[in-house]
Design an enzyme around this catalytic site. Structure first.
Site, PDB file in Angstrom:
ATOM      1  N   ILE A  63       0.826  -1.198   0.000  1.00 52.09           N
ATOM      2  CA  ILE A  63       0.000   0.000   0.000  1.00 52.09           C
ATOM      3  C   ILE A  63       0.865   1.254   0.000  1.00 52.09           C
ATOM      4  O   ILE A  63       1.972   1.242   0.525  1.00 52.09           O
ATOM      5  CB  ILE A  63      -0.971  -0.026   1.218  1.00 52.09           C
ATOM      6  CG1 ILE A  63      -1.914   1.188   1.221  1.00 52.09           C
ATOM      7  CG2 ILE A  63      -0.231  -0.179   2.520  1.00 52.09           C
ATOM      8  CD1 ILE A  63      -3.055   1.085   2.237  1.00 52.09           C
ATOM      9  N   CYS A  64       0.358   2.304  -0.624  1.00 54.69           N
ATOM     10  CA  CYS A  64       0.962   3.632  -0.658  1.00 54.69           C
ATOM     11  C   CYS A  64       2.241   3.630  -1.495  1.00 54.69           C
ATOM     12  O   CYS A  64       2.195   3.405  -2.692  1.00 54.69           O
ATOM     13  CB  CYS A  64       1.198   4.131   0.769  1.00 54.69           C
ATOM     14  SG  CYS A  64       1.577   5.890   0.896  1.00 54.69           S
ATOM     15  N   ALA A  65       3.394   3.862  -0.887  1.00 54.23           N
ATOM     16  CA  ALA A  65       4.658   3.835  -1.624  1.00 54.23           C
ATOM     17  C   ALA A  65       5.230   2.427  -1.758  1.00 54.23           C
ATOM     18  O   ALA A  65       6.113   2.186  -2.581  1.00 54.23           O
ATOM     19  CB  ALA A  65       5.687   4.741  -0.946  1.00 54.23           C
TER      20      ALA A  65
ATOM     21  N   ALA B   6      -2.704  -0.891  -3.016  1.00 55.46           N
ATOM     22  CA  ALA B   6      -3.649   0.163  -2.650  1.00 55.46           C
ATOM     23  C   ALA B   6      -2.949   1.515  -2.645  1.00 55.46           C
ATOM     24  O   ALA B   6      -1.727   1.598  -2.545  1.00 55.46           O
ATOM     25  CB  ALA B   6      -4.271  -0.127  -1.295  1.00 55.46           C
ATOM     26  N   GLN B   7      -3.779   2.581  -2.724  1.00 58.11           N
ATOM     27  CA  GLN B   7      -3.275   3.938  -2.889  1.00 58.11           C
ATOM     28  C   GLN B   7      -2.521   4.505  -1.705  1.00 58.11           C
ATOM     29  O   GLN B   7      -1.398   4.964  -1.858  1.00 58.11           O
ATOM     30  CB  GLN B   7      -4.427   4.894  -3.206  1.00 58.11           C
ATOM     31  CG  GLN B   7      -4.857   4.873  -4.635  1.00 58.11           C
ATOM     32  CD  GLN B   7      -5.951   5.894  -4.886  1.00 58.11           C
ATOM     33  OE1 GLN B   7      -6.693   6.275  -3.989  1.00 58.11           O
ATOM     34  NE2 GLN B   7      -6.048   6.325  -6.118  1.00 58.11           N
TER      35      GLN B   7
END
Length: 181
Positions: free
Chosen positions: A99-101, A147-148
């Site tokens: 998720i994320c980075a 995921a973002q």
């Protein structure tokens, strides 16, 4: 067993929320501290990990989760044992969550080549040949769930529950926590 890697500077919500949801679904979850049992997140919250990296039993691994947070992602990428564990999980056909980075770690290892993924806009340029879905909060491609960002921690965690325990269990957990995503 689900392992969640924690490097110094990890994004707290992206680690704690999915782990909580997975545990609510009855799955065995262990937080793994890369530098030792006490790991401090990007917002100064210190978490006590269940295990150190050396204590992970890769034979019991069914999923490996990588939270974001630029510091945590850098910690994972610089740790040869952590990257070797990610490669082993991929080679064994385990589920991977990032998720994320953190999807940039999988992209750098070639695991997202020509696959769809979601990630934080700060790493869009680091995703190589990945087909980044800039609108989706969560993307599943093969056995990889991405995921973002922290705002997607609940849908990400529920998707992890779904891929391991089925959509009924994920809906049961969503209903129990009154998630309305």
């Amino acid at each position: 067993m689900v392992y969640i890697l924690l490097g110094e500077g990890f994004e707290e919500a992206e680690a704690i929320v999915p782990g909580d949801l997975l545990r609510r679904a009855g799955l065995e979850v262990a937080y793994v501290g890369l530098e030792g049992p006490a790991v401090t997140g990007s917002h100064g919250i210190t978490v006590t990990a269940d295990l150190t990296l050396e204590q992970v039993d890769a034979q019991k691994m069914e999923m490996l989760v990588l939270p974001g947070g630029l510091g945590g992602v850098a910690s994972i990428q610089m740790d040869l044992f952590a990257t070797a564990l990610i490669q082993k999980a991929y080679a064994q056909g385990c589920w991977l969550g990032a998720i994320c980075a953190a999807p940039s770690i999988l992209a750098n290892l070639g695991m997202l080549d020509r696959r769809r993924a979601a990630c934080h806009p700060c790493v869009w340029d680091e995703m190589g040949s990945t087909a980044v879905d800039r609108e989706a909060q969560v993307v599943v491609d093969g056995r990889i769930v991405t995921a973002q960002a922290a705002g997607a921690a609940y849908p990400f965690g529920l998707k992890l529950v779904e891929v391991l325990k089925g959509p009924e269990e994920a809906q049961k957990i969503a209903d129990a926590i009154l998630y309305r995503g």
